[in-house]
Design an enzyme around this catalytic site. Structure first.
Site, short mmCIF file in Angstrom:
data_model
loop_
_atom_site.label_atom_id
_atom_site.label_comp_id
_atom_site.label_asym_id
_atom_site.label_seq_id
_atom_site.Cartn_x
_atom_site.Cartn_y
_atom_site.Cartn_z
N CYS A 357 0.85 -1.20 0.00
CA CYS A 357 0.00 0.00 0.00
C CYS A 357 0.88 1.23 0.00
O CYS A 357 1.94 1.23 0.62
CB CYS A 357 -0.83 0.08 1.27
SG CYS A 357 -1.89 -1.30 1.48
N ILE A 358 0.40 2.25 -0.62
CA ILE A 358 1.17 3.49 -0.66
C ILE A 358 0.22 4.67 -0.42
O ILE A 358 -0.92 4.64 -0.86
CB ILE A 358 1.92 3.60 -2.01
CG1 ILE A 358 2.86 4.81 -2.02
CG2 ILE A 358 1.00 3.65 -3.20
CD1 ILE A 358 3.92 4.74 -3.12
N LEU A 359 0.70 5.62 0.33
CA LEU A 359 -0.17 6.75 0.68
C LEU A 359 0.64 8.03 0.88
O LEU A 359 1.67 8.02 1.55
CB LEU A 359 -0.91 6.43 1.99
CG LEU A 359 -1.66 7.60 2.62
CD1 LEU A 359 -3.01 7.82 1.94
CD2 LEU A 359 -1.89 7.37 4.11
N ARG A 366 -0.23 15.80 -4.34
CA ARG A 366 -0.07 16.57 -5.58
C ARG A 366 1.11 17.53 -5.53
O ARG A 366 1.07 18.60 -6.12
CB ARG A 366 -1.36 17.29 -5.93
CG ARG A 366 -2.53 16.34 -6.01
CD ARG A 366 -3.49 16.66 -7.08
NE ARG A 366 -2.90 16.60 -8.40
CZ ARG A 366 -3.54 16.92 -9.51
NH1 ARG A 366 -4.76 17.37 -9.44
NH2 ARG A 366 -2.95 16.81 -10.67
N GLU A 391 1.32 -3.90 -5.60
CA GLU A 391 0.25 -4.88 -5.46
C GLU A 391 -1.00 -4.39 -6.19
O GLU A 391 -1.32 -3.21 -6.16
CB GLU A 391 -0.05 -5.04 -3.97
CG GLU A 391 -0.83 -6.26 -3.64
CD GLU A 391 -0.90 -6.46 -2.13
OE1 GLU A 391 0.10 -6.89 -1.53
OE2 GLU A 391 -1.95 -6.17 -1.56
N SER A 395 -5.41 1.80 -7.05
CA SER A 395 -6.53 2.76 -6.99
C SER A 395 -6.42 3.68 -8.20
O SER A 395 -5.43 3.67 -8.92
CB SER A 395 -6.42 3.59 -5.72
OG SER A 395 -5.29 4.43 -5.79
N1 ACO Z 1 -5.91 14.23 -9.89
C1 ACO Z 1 -5.19 14.14 -11.02
N2 ACO Z 1 -3.91 13.69 -11.05
C2 ACO Z 1 -3.39 13.30 -9.88
C3 ACO Z 1 -4.09 13.36 -8.66
C4 ACO Z 1 -5.42 13.86 -8.69
N3 ACO Z 1 -6.15 13.95 -7.59
N4 ACO Z 1 -3.28 12.93 -7.66
C5 ACO Z 1 -2.11 12.60 -8.24
N5 ACO Z 1 -2.17 12.83 -9.58
C6 ACO Z 1 -1.11 12.62 -10.57
C7 ACO Z 1 -0.21 13.83 -10.57
O1 ACO Z 1 -0.63 14.76 -11.51
C8 ACO Z 1 1.14 13.25 -10.89
O2 ACO Z 1 1.30 13.07 -12.26
P1 ACO Z 1 2.15 14.13 -13.15
O3 ACO Z 1 3.41 14.40 -12.40
O4 ACO Z 1 2.35 13.37 -14.41
O5 ACO Z 1 1.28 15.33 -13.25
C9 ACO Z 1 1.06 11.85 -10.30
O6 ACO Z 1 -0.31 11.55 -10.13
C10 ACO Z 1 1.80 11.76 -8.99
O7 ACO Z 1 1.57 12.89 -8.24
P2 ACO Z 1 2.28 13.09 -6.85
O8 ACO Z 1 2.07 14.48 -6.40
O9 ACO Z 1 3.67 12.60 -6.91
O10 ACO Z 1 1.46 12.06 -5.97
P3 ACO Z 1 0.74 12.30 -4.57
O11 ACO Z 1 1.70 12.76 -3.55
O12 ACO Z 1 -0.48 13.08 -4.75
O13 ACO Z 1 0.39 10.78 -4.19
C11 ACO Z 1 -0.99 8.89 -4.18
C12 ACO Z 1 -0.25 9.89 -5.05
C13 ACO Z 1 -0.01 8.19 -3.26
C14 ACO Z 1 -1.63 7.82 -5.05
C15 ACO Z 1 -2.06 9.68 -3.38
O14 ACO Z 1 -3.01 10.17 -4.26
C16 ACO Z 1 -2.74 8.88 -2.31
O15 ACO Z 1 -2.21 8.64 -1.24
N6 ACO Z 1 -3.99 8.45 -2.58
C17 ACO Z 1 -4.78 7.73 -1.61
C18 ACO Z 1 -4.28 6.33 -1.41
C19 ACO Z 1 -4.09 5.61 -2.71
O16 ACO Z 1 -4.95 5.59 -3.56
N7 ACO Z 1 -2.91 4.98 -2.85
C20 ACO Z 1 -2.55 4.21 -4.01
C21 ACO Z 1 -3.12 2.89 -3.87
S1 ACO Z 1 -2.40 1.71 -4.94
C22 ACO Z 1 -1.39 0.80 -3.90
O17 ACO Z 1 -1.44 1.01 -2.72
C23 ACO Z 1 -0.46 -0.18 -4.45
#
Ligand code: ACO
Ligand code: ZN
Length: 501
Positions: A357-359, A366, A391, A395
């Site tokens: 999991c990653i968060l 962003r 894994e 999401s």
């Molecule tokens: N809308 C549109 N694009 C988005 C969004 C959003 N809400 N959030 C992230 N992105 C895109 C960004 O634009 C970026 O892409 P780009 O650089 O090409 O523009 C890319 O995703 C990464 O952005 P970051 O700023 O590095 O990521 P962030 O710190 O926001 O973290 C994460 C991404 C970890 C997925 C976060 O949204 C999160 O914690 N979400 C909730 C938990 C989750 O869904 N985790 C992933 C589950 S999958 C797994 O666990 C294996």
């Protein structure tokens, strides 16, 4: 209704006045009937019904009335509210609404064949598993990560993810943990069932219909973590007494949760931590990573999982933490090492997952931290001499982040390839995997997604246009924070050889 009408209508005679009175009373009756009608209709709005619901959007935005499903209803002090899930949107946008946001005249009753609430197997537990664009656009208007991610009193909100219930890990069955606020040092006994309208507060992810409905309803209103107040996105099995209060206070260093600021202050006088437990294995500038063993630091790991579950959907990560390592990323200031995000990783993964999991916590989203976490996870894989993959399923936000990371990492290699002896530069998929630790399938799917693979004269070639090179260079210039392998002080452990986690 026994008013003196002559006062208002001095020129009317008795008869006309009577007629007027009758029609008025009829009007009143109609109103009453309408009221009763509305009440009857609202009575009919029960779990499983669908109808258009006005989404909460920012002022000056166009009204949106997407189709939503009623997941629950409650009446408190005469105030009726409905918990709705917008069919085409991620669950994180689910919310309690008042009746005036329901278009009851378009009410659809549950059909026998329409089984909505279970979304266990769908990617990311979304209604729309793959393309989050529309929703993300809408999220911009709604509970956006970037909007929610501001300091102090600002509120945050959204995201999610699932995990396969059948874990690879040595076929070991994971036990659900049940946490109890008073004794956070040991798993507590399961909570008794709550009243029907209240979400049940167990950590079990059993697939029974009722439980899914319950765990689909957000149960924590707001958390306060360090200087941030954050609105959770999903259900997390915190103890029931915390679901009835408006703010849950969480110690930002040990992640213990308490019910009031006073309790937190009392806790802070005793809590000596100013950083996550475990070993600091990376530090560059203000960014650090701590490695935490889910077995050795059980309480912290469980609290981290509970916190993470608020933003991760259908993740089973708050189960037994022994098989996992947690990599917590922090940002340092004079008050300490503040948690920004984390990822968990199985000590042994038969499927070669390098992230479970990653968060990124909403206040930090962003800003590139997600990509930094991902980059770090691949750096660990490089140290291990393996390829890895997150894994599945991912999401919606996870997919966006990984796609972006994979694309940039692979393009960086392609862009920097040098022609040899005047020949076109060459690289194999395997070489890309070796250089990046990205798994082969992910490399291929990324190249396909970027539409770079062409079949030409009997072989596959990658064609890069100047435009895509320019776009890539611009994106890389924006990526300010990067992992510096020289700052990682870590030796991988072979958990299989150790015989125990
Ligand atoms: N809308 C549109 N694009 C988005 C969004 C959003 N809400 N959030 C992230 N992105 C895109 C960004 O634009 C970026 O892409 P780009 O650089 O090409 O523009 C890319 O995703 C990464 O952005 P970051 O700023 O590095 O990521 P962030 O710190 O926001 O973290 C994460 C991404 C970890 C997925 C976060 O949204 C999160 O914690 N979400 C909730 C938990 C989750 O869904 N985790 C992933 C589950 S999958 C797994 O666990 C294996
Ligand atoms: Zn503490």
């Amino acid at each position: 209704m026994a008013a003196d009408w002559s006062k208002y209508f001095p020129y009317t005679n008795q008869t006309s006045c009577f007629i007027f009175y009758s029609s008025l009373s009829k009007m009143a009756d109609d109103k009453e009937n309408k009221k009763i009608g509305l009440k009857t209709t609202l009575d009919m709005v029960v779990e499983g019904c669908r109808l258009p619901v006005k989404m909460s959007i920012l002022p000056n935005e166009e009204e949106e009335w997407p189709l939503a499903e009623i997941l629950s209803r409650k009446e408190e002090k005469g105030k009726l509210e409905f918990y709705v899930h917008y069919i085409d949107f991620n669950k994180r946008l689910d919310e309690w609404v008042l009746p005036d946001r329901l278009r009851v005249e378009e009410l659809q009753f549950p059909r026998k064949d329409q089984k909505t609430p279970q979304k266990q197997t769908s990617s990311a537990a979304n209604s729309r598993p793959t393309t989050p664009d529309r929703e993300l656009q809408l999220s911009k208007k709604l509970s956006l990560p970037e909007q929610t991610s501001s300091p102090a009193a600002k509120l945050g909100g959204q995201g999610q993810t699932p995990q396969s219930q059948t874990k690879s890990n040595a076929g070991r069955k994971r036990k659900a943990i049940f946490l109890d606020e008073d004794s956070q040092d040991a798993p507590a006994t399961p909570q008794p069932s709550a009243p029907p309208q209240q979400p049940r507060q167990t950590g079990s992810m059993s697939s029974s219909h009722d439980e899914n409905i319950i765990t689909r309803i957000k149960n924590i209103e707001t958390i306060e973590l360090g200087k941030y107040r954050i609105k959770p996105w999903y259900f997390s099995p915190y103890p029931p007494e915390l679901t009835t209060i408006s703010i849950v206070f969480i110690c930002e260093f040990c992640l213990k949760y308490v019910k009031s600021r006073k309790c937190l202050e009392r806790h802070r006088t005793k809590c000596t931590l100013r950083h996550p437990p475990g070993n600091e294995i990376y530090r560059k500038s203000t960014i650090s990573f701590f490695e935490i063993d889910g077995r050795k630091n059980k309480m912290y790991s469980q609290n981290l999982c509970l916190l993470a579950k608020l933003f991760l959907d259908h993740k089973t990560l708050y189960y037994d933490t022994d098989p996992f390592l947690f990599y917590v990323m922090t940002e340092y200031d004079i008050k300490g090492f503040h948690i920004v995000g984390f990822f968990s990783k199985e000590k042994e993964s038969t499927e070669d997952y390098n992230v479970a999991c990653i968060l990124t916590l909403p206040p930090y989203q962003r800003k590139g931290y997600g990509k930094l976490l991902i980059e770090f996870s691949y750096e660990l894989s490089k140290f291990e001499g393996k390829t890895g993959s997150p894994e599945k399923p991912l999401s919606d936000l996870g997919l966006l982040s990984y796609r972006s990371y994979w694309s940039q990492t692979i393009l960086e290699i392609l862009v920097n390839l040098k022609p040899e002896n005047g020949e076109r530069p060459q690289v194999t998929i395997n070489e890309i995997c070796e250089l990046t630790s990205i798994r082969k399938e992910d490399v291929i799917s990324t190249l396909q997604h970027l539409n770079l693979i062409n079949y030409y004269k009997g072989q596959y070639i990658i064609t890069l246009s100047q435009e895509s090179i320019d776009t890539h260079n611009r994106a890389m210039a924006k990526r300010k924070i990067r992992i510096d392998a020289k700052c990682l002080h870590w030796t991988p452990k072979d958990w299989a050889k150790r015989g125990k986690w």
